[in-house]
Every structure is written in C-alpha cells, then in structure tokens.
Design a protein around this motif. Structure first.
Motif, PDB file in Angstrom:
ATOM      1  N   ARG A  81       0.859  -1.181   0.000  1.00  0.00           N
ATOM      2  CA  ARG A  81       0.000   0.000   0.000  1.00  0.00           C
ATOM      3  C   ARG A  81       0.885   1.218   0.000  1.00  0.00           C
ATOM      4  NH1 ARG A  81      -3.084  -3.289   3.646  1.00  0.00           N
ATOM      5  NH2 ARG A  81      -5.208  -3.411   2.892  1.00  0.00           N
ATOM      6  N   SER A  82       0.437   2.269  -0.674  1.00  0.00           N
ATOM      7  CA  SER A  82       1.232   3.480  -0.683  1.00  0.00           C
ATOM      8  C   SER A  82       0.341   4.678  -0.950  1.00  0.00           C
ATOM      9  CB  SER A  82       2.305   3.376  -1.773  1.00  0.00           C
ATOM     10  OG  SER A  82       3.095   4.526  -1.751  1.00  0.00           O
ATOM     11  N   ILE A  83       0.594   5.766  -0.215  1.00  0.00           N
ATOM     12  CA  ILE A  83      -0.154   7.001  -0.413  1.00  0.00           C
ATOM     13  C   ILE A  83       0.088   7.501  -1.832  1.00  0.00           C
ATOM     14  CG2 ILE A  83      -0.298   9.440   0.301  1.00  0.00           C
ATOM     15  CD1 ILE A  83      -1.304   7.467   2.369  1.00  0.00           C
ATOM     16  N   ILE A  84       1.371   7.536  -2.201  1.00  0.00           N
ATOM     17  CA  ILE A  84       1.727   7.924  -3.568  1.00  0.00           C
ATOM     18  C   ILE A  84       1.818   6.618  -4.346  1.00  0.00           C
ATOM     19  CG2 ILE A  84       3.458   9.020  -5.023  1.00  0.00           C
ATOM     20  CD1 ILE A  84       4.367  10.603  -2.577  1.00  0.00           C
ATOM     21  N   GLY A  85       1.040   6.480  -5.416  1.00  0.00           N
ATOM     22  CA  GLY A  85       1.004   5.232  -6.180  1.00  0.00           C
ATOM     23  C   GLY A  85       2.410   4.732  -6.492  1.00  0.00           C
ATOM     24  N   LYS A  86       2.580   3.415  -6.445  1.00  0.00           N
ATOM     25  CA  LYS A  86       3.907   2.837  -6.669  1.00  0.00           C
ATOM     26  C   LYS A  86       4.439   3.159  -8.061  1.00  0.00           C
ATOM     27  CE  LYS A  86       5.956   0.140  -4.407  1.00  0.00           C
ATOM     28  NZ  LYS A  86       7.095   0.407  -3.529  1.00  0.00           N
ATOM     29  N   ASP A  90       1.654   3.479   3.870  1.00  0.00           N
ATOM     30  CA  ASP A  90       0.199   3.490   4.096  1.00  0.00           C
ATOM     31  C   ASP A  90      -0.137   4.394   5.280  1.00  0.00           C
ATOM     32  OD1 ASP A  90      -2.481   2.695   3.786  1.00  0.00           O
ATOM     33  OD2 ASP A  90      -2.234   0.997   5.141  1.00  0.00           O
ATOM     34  N   GLY A  91       0.741   5.341   5.558  1.00  0.00           N
ATOM     35  CA  GLY A  91       0.558   6.273   6.668  1.00  0.00           C
ATOM     36  C   GLY A  91       1.118   5.673   7.936  1.00  0.00           C
TER      37      GLY A  91
END
Ligand code: SAM
Ligand code: CA
Length: 259
Positions: free
Chosen positions: A42-47, A251-252
């Motif tokens: 998961r990532s706030i900024i797309g991988k 993911d925060g």
C-alpha cells in the motif's frame, strides 16, 4: 562496490476498471505494481507514480543486504506486507538520532525492518522481534546473519501480546527506546498501551498503516481492522501522554513521542 545502491525502477502505467495497473523494473527485475493486490505494498503515492520514483532516486540509501531481502520478499505472495523502503530508512534515521539501544518490532514478516534497525543499532543493541509465523521469518534470517547483525535480533515466535507481557513482567518497563507496531490491526490499541509502558520517556512508538488504504475515512462496521485503526487514531489525537505526528508515507504511519 558502493555501500548503498539506489533502485532503478521504471514504471509503465495503464488504466483498467478504475484501478491503476503497472509493471515495473526494479534492479532489472520485473514485478507487478497493481495497487492493492498481494504483490504491491500500500502506498499514499502510487507505486507507479513518477514522483515516488523521484523520491526513491533522490533519497534511498539502502544497504545491499537490505535490498537483497527486499527483492526476495517482493517475490513472496504476501510481499506487499513488507514495510516500504523509504519508510524503513526514515525509522533507521530516527533510531540513530535518538541513540536507541533497545527496540521492539511487533510484526516481523520476512525481517526487512528488523534487519534495517539492527544495522543501525550499536553492537550491544537489541531488537526484540515479535511474530507468530516462523515460516515468514525464515526467509530473512539467513540475511540477518549475512549482514553480521543476527546477534542483535532477539526473535520471539509467539503472540506479540504474550512477548510484551513477558517483557513487562521481567522488569523491562521504561527500558526501550523505540517500538514499531505493524502486526494484526485489531490488537493495535493493546500493542500501543503495552509499548507505552515499555518505552522510556523521550522514546518513540511508530504505528504503521494508520490510513489503511483510505478505509479510515469511512470505516465499515464489519471491518474490524479499519475500526481498530480509526479508534486508535482518534485516541492518539487526544492522548496527553504523547506528542504525535501522522506521516503520509507508505500506508501512513504515526509517530508517538512519549512525554
Ligand atoms: N514489519 C514487517 C516488515 O518490516 O516488513 C511487516 C510485518 S507484516 C505487515 C505483519 C506481521 O504480523 C506478519 O508477519 C504476521 O505473521 C504478524 N502477526 C500477525 N498477528 C500477530 C500476532 N498476534 N503476534 C505477532 N505477530 C503477528
Ligand atoms: Ca505495515
């Protein structure tokens, strides 16, 4: 050979059913970058975002054995559970900054972050590494040895609550400098309360996945993980025992600084 090497990741994105699909090349190795599947963290900024690539290209200084473990873990069906490499580096910098000697990790998986922290601890430092699944940890253990830091990692294979209770019972209250909470989300509040007792004043508790892929915005009643994370987020906002920062990385993750 350079001490650190920066991953060269080239992502090509396509759109399908409203979900961004992409494939990437990481150190010559193709891997899927589908957001939200078991293969991609998961990532706030797309991988696949160019800005994420820019961040990695301009900040990541990854130890070669950490990189080896990251690539090995990326091939695992649950590889997306691994902490993001830039977030791990941030935690290593914090551990160094506060001159930590004793740290706890709750949820080890293949051991990427346990290795990451062990690499920056002094030779007499200790990572108490808690997990219930020995098969995951077996993947990274040989690399802990290869990096020459296995003596700093005290692996406890049992429910983390039990390990934390044992540490408290054996007089280790207020002796730890840093904790990373990253196991079953339903137990986050209990992990936090026990870690708060184990951590010294001035110590740091890092809590992962506090945005839970955006589900904290409107947590469904039947999503116990989202409920648990959201309740802890609300509690932390008002918790006078700590200062906090919520960091939009991975993911925060929230940093709680014990007062
Ligand atoms: N921090 C890891 C890293 O650096 O890549 C990722 C941890 S992964 C998200 C979560 C881990 O928590 C899994 O390895 C799982 O086996 C472990 N886990 C789940 N329930 C647990 C429990 N009750 N006690 C200890 N570990 C648990
Ligand atoms: Ca996590």
């Amino acid at each position: 050979m350079p001490v650190f090497s920066v991953p060269k990741e080239v992502a090509v994105g396509t759109a399908m059913l409203g979900i961004a699909f992409a494939t990437g090349v990481l150190a010559g190795k193709r891997y899927p970058l589908i957001f939200g599947t078991p293969k991609s963290p998961r990532s706030i900024i797309g991988k696949s975002s160019p800005i994420r690539q820019y961040i990695l290209d301009h900040s990541l200084r990854e130890h070669p054995i950490l990189k080896k473990l990251r690539l090995l873990t990326a091939d695992h069906p649950w590889g997306r559970m691994m902490v993001s490499c830039d977030q791990a580096q941030f935690m290593a910098n914090l551990v160094k900054l506060i001159k930590a000697k004793k740290v706890i990790e709750i949820g080890v998986f293949t051991g990427y972050n346990a290795l990451n922290m062990a690499l920056v601890l002094p030779d007499n430092g200790r990572v108490v590494a808690c997990d219930i699944n020995e098969d995951y940890v077996k993947i990274g253990k040989p690399l802990w040895k290869e990096a020459g830091v296995d003596h700093k990692i005290d692996l406890r294979i049992k429910p983390a609550i039990q390990t934390l209770d044992e540490l408290l019972a054996s007089g280790e209250e207020e002796t730890f400098d840093f904790a990373f909470i990253d196991a079953d989300k339903e137990s986050y509040n209990e992990y936090y309360e026990k870690c708060l007792r184990l951590i010294k004043k001035g110590g740091i508790i890092a809590i992962d996945n506090v945005l839970w892929n955006g589900k904290v915005l409107n947590p469904r009643k039947d999503d116990l993980a989202a409920q648990s994370i959201h309740h802890l987020n609300e509690k932390l906002l008002r918790d006078a025992r700590v200062n906090i920062s919520m960091i939009p990385m991975g993911d925060g993750f929230t940093l709680a600084f014990k007062l």
